[in-house]
Design a protein around this motif. Sequence first.
Motif, PDB file in Angstrom:
ATOM      1  N   THR A 102       0.794  -1.233   0.000  1.00 56.67           N
ATOM      2  CA  THR A 102       0.000   0.000   0.000  1.00 56.67           C
ATOM      3  C   THR A 102       0.828   1.285   0.000  1.00 56.67           C
ATOM      4  N   GLU A 156       3.103  -1.444  -5.646  1.00 54.66           N
ATOM      5  CA  GLU A 156       1.849  -1.639  -6.373  1.00 54.66           C
ATOM      6  C   GLU A 156       1.485  -0.373  -7.155  1.00 54.66           C
ATOM      7  N   THR A 158      -1.391   0.674  -7.558  1.00 57.91           N
ATOM      8  CA  THR A 158      -2.436   1.351  -6.769  1.00 57.91           C
ATOM      9  C   THR A 158      -1.830   2.296  -5.737  1.00 57.91           C
ATOM     10  N   ARG A 161      -1.033   5.518  -7.509  1.00 58.10           N
ATOM     11  CA  ARG A 161      -2.201   6.302  -7.950  1.00 58.10           C
ATOM     12  C   ARG A 161      -3.052   6.813  -6.795  1.00 58.10           C
ATOM     13  N   ARG A 162      -2.622   6.588  -5.563  1.00 56.41           N
ATOM     14  CA  ARG A 162      -3.383   7.091  -4.425  1.00 56.41           C
ATOM     15  C   ARG A 162      -3.100   8.578  -4.270  1.00 56.41           C
ATOM     16  N   ALA A 194      -2.041  -2.749 -11.763  1.00 59.08           N
ATOM     17  CA  ALA A 194      -3.320  -2.837 -11.048  1.00 59.08           C
ATOM     18  C   ALA A 194      -4.181  -3.999 -11.524  1.00 59.08           C
TER      19      ALA A 194
END
Length: 267
Positions: A102, A156, A158, A161-162, A194
């Motif tokens: 994360t 990741e 993701t 892209r947070r 992703a």
Amino acid sequence: MEGEPTAELIRAQLRRLRLKAELSQEEFGKLVHFSGSQVSAVELGQRPLDRFFLKRADEVLGTGGLLMSLLKLAERDGQPNWFRPWLEAERDAQQLWCYHPTLIPGLLQTENYARTVIRADDMLSDDAVEKRVAVRLDRQAVLNRAQPPKLVAVIEETALRRADEGFRGLMAQQVAHLIECVGCPHVSVHVIPADVSTHVGLAGPFSLARGSDGGWIAYLENQLGGTTIDKDQDVATLIARWESVRSEALPQRQSTLLMKEVMTSWT
């Protein structure tokens, strides 16, 4: 940290160097932009050691950075017992493998990103946040030494892209930093796209370090802290899981292109 022996050494050295320079607390205070009473409070341990104060003290007293170097040691001494074995392993490593599902791994975080992530813990005071940021940035010095370890990080897509409107500038800086890092021959960053919906790494972050003796040590993070793993069977399991996670990630060139595409998408 203020009760640690290294912190006491800093205060003793500060006083010794000030007296050697034949400066009163008031005279010294003017030079470092503090009052004489504040200087006294620092030397007596009644005021926390301040990074700006010690940096200015090093400059004024011509110490060659001694006080700031001692402060970094004091901050390490102040780390919890469960983290110290990993800090040692990280500093002595010849190879480092890091995966986080994360977040960007700590060794590759910018100062602003690190501060934002650490500040998410609302139980920490501002002073505690800054101390943790300082330790995290200090850890990154391992990548700048004469013979740095080979670092391979898997992240990741993701995590890249947070970035909502308020977070986008910070993330743009962070992704740019990652792209800069992969320009170093000893750093590789690989991105899991992703569209890879599930893999073994999603169970949690982990890192592995290989020392000069060829042995591996692992580190697992959790909500309460972390655990250093040195049992051969457990380390072997994590190495196998690393290989599985690494196989899901894109090659370096494609990973870099994806990071650039992420930044482009924000503009």
